[in-house]
Design an enzyme around this catalytic site. Structure first.
Site, PDB file in Angstrom:
ATOM      1  N   LYS A 145      27.148  30.055  52.268  1.00 48.54           N
ATOM      2  CA  LYS A 145      28.261  29.161  52.538  1.00 48.54           C
ATOM      3  C   LYS A 145      28.474  29.054  54.047  1.00 48.54           C
ATOM      4  O   LYS A 145      28.269  30.024  54.797  1.00 48.54           O
ATOM      5  CB  LYS A 145      29.516  29.709  51.859  1.00 48.54           C
ATOM      6  N   SER A 221      35.877  25.548  47.039  1.00 49.45           N
ATOM      7  CA  SER A 221      35.374  25.157  48.351  1.00 49.45           C
ATOM      8  C   SER A 221      33.892  25.479  48.562  1.00 49.45           C
ATOM      9  O   SER A 221      33.325  25.144  49.603  1.00 49.45           O
ATOM     10  CB  SER A 221      36.192  25.865  49.437  1.00 49.45           C
ATOM     11  N   SER A 245      37.212  29.161  44.408  1.00 53.77           N
ATOM     12  CA  SER A 245      36.246  28.487  45.282  1.00 53.77           C
ATOM     13  C   SER A 245      34.794  28.723  44.909  1.00 53.77           C
ATOM     14  O   SER A 245      33.926  27.950  45.305  1.00 53.77           O
ATOM     15  CB  SER A 245      36.478  28.909  46.736  1.00 53.77           C
TER      16      SER A 245
END
Length: 389
Positions: A145, A221, A245
């Site tokens: 990420k 996210s 997320s």
């Protein structure tokens, strides 16, 4: 850093997106003829997973297609450790496929394929010389990420004001650990600006689309990871989760995601997007993958490597494998629906189906009655107060 006020934010974003496009080698660009009759873009509704564009593009060899489609992460590390596959060929295969995914759904922020291939060559040479792998992740490409920091790579977390920041001079604690365990890092994946959204979109990189339906979002996210893994541009990635997320993109994109308890995976030296010392609900890092076996493999591998030696806030609690005894029945609580937050029809249907199958298997299901003093609304209200403090 402060934003460069002399530039339009759109100019900054255009420059960064051009850099991303330039990071893809020319011979990894999907031929125009392949995409000619395929509607792409956020209003198309196209399922690019079903269209099998990586195979139709001609960019990957038959061997590379097999590497990216046939194995999960656990199987790949076994083949890498045995020398049946080289890290260089595996890294090249996933790099190519990640580049294809980027062109279809805009899931990447940073691509450092040459650096990854150099790392892979080093690991292959080490295995050849020492007759053993560096660690349990030897040679395996792992995606990250955007918020994880890598030395020599920028971290922008979607902020226009971070776009001109210099490359970093340090790694996140988990990055150090993954490298020590033998992993190859090759891409970072898109997020919503400041994380706090279930839609992976920011002004710097734009929106990540859902590969199963380009008219839908990839969730957030950790949406870049969800989309990348759904297209098999990665077989194992690391995301973060506070309020869903990891879990929401996994649901949206049809992959496996696992949110561990906080303090289990090293989290130090990660870009948080807030001022130092600001603390609310505790987030955590966890795996995104294609197979539940790989989620367990990642967790066990990291926890067995003493994460507290990399991050003082990580718990010194060993990995414990608990196997269900054959024939032993379970007692499982089922939380009732909160009328203030009613379930969507597909979620209600999935829950009912799971309950029915568990009962058919002989397990005992216990309804947990609705309690107006302890509701989703109450928990949600408390969480929003933390966020807005």
């Amino acid at each position: 850093m402060s934003p460069n006020v002399s530039k339009s934010w759109k100019d900054v974003a255009a420059k960064k997106q051009a850099e991303c496009a330039a990071a893809i080698p020319a011979d990894w660009i999907i031929p125009a003829a392949v995409l000619k009759d395929i509607p792409l873009g956020p209003d198309s509704g196209t399922n690019v997973v079903a269209l099998d564009i990586p195979r139709r593009s001609g960019i990957l060899t038959d061997s590379e297609l097999a590497i990216t489609e046939k194995y999960n992460a656990t199987e790949l590390v076994a083949k890498l450790a045995a020398g049946e596959l080289s890290s260089e060929e595996v890294t090249l295969a996933f790099s190519k496929r990640a580049a294809i995914a980027q062109q279809l759904v805009n899931c990447l922020t940073e691509m450092f394929f040459d650096r990854a291939l150099e790392r892979a060559k080093f690991l292959d040479a080490y295995l050849k010389e020492h007759k053993k792998p560096i660690g349990p992740l030897h040679g395996l490409p792992i995606s990250l990420k955007e918020s994880f920091n890598l030395e020599g790579i920028k971290t922008t977390i979607g902020y226009i004001s971070y776009a001109d920041n210099p490359p970093l001079t340090y790694n996140s604690a988990l990055v150090d650990m993954l490298l020590d365990l033998g992993a190859v890092l090759y891409v970072k994946t898109n997020i919503p600006q400041a994380f706090m959204s279930a839609d992976t979109h920011n002004n710097l990189f734009g929106r990540t689309l859902n590969p199963n339906n380009l008219s839908l979002g990839a969730g957030g996210s950790t949406g870049g990871e969800g989309a990348l893994i759904a297209l098999r541009g990665s077989v194992l990635g690391v995301g973060t989760d506070l309020g869903g997320s990891i879990r929401m993109p996994s649901l949206a994109c049809g992959i496996i995601g696992f949110k561990p308890s906080t303090g289990r995976i090293p989290y130090a030296r990660k870009c948080a997007g807030v001022l130092g010392g600001f603390s609310t609900v505790l987030p955590c890092a966890g795996p995104n993958c294609t197979d539940l076996v790989d989620a367990e493999f990642f967790m066990k591998t990291v926890i067995d490597a003493n994460p507290y030696e990399y991050d003082s806030t990580a718990h010194e609690v060993p990995w414990r494998s608990v196997k269900h005894e054959a024939g032993k029945k379970l007692v499982i609580g089922v939380q009732g629906e909160d009328p203030l937050f009613p379930l969507q029809a597909p979620v209600r249907r999935a829950l009912s189906s799971a309950v029915a199958k568990l009962k058919e298997a002989g397990h005992t299901l216990v309804d947990i009655p609705y309690n107006p003093d302890n509701t989703v609304a109450t928990a949600n209200g408390m969480m929003l107060k933390y966020y807005q403090a």
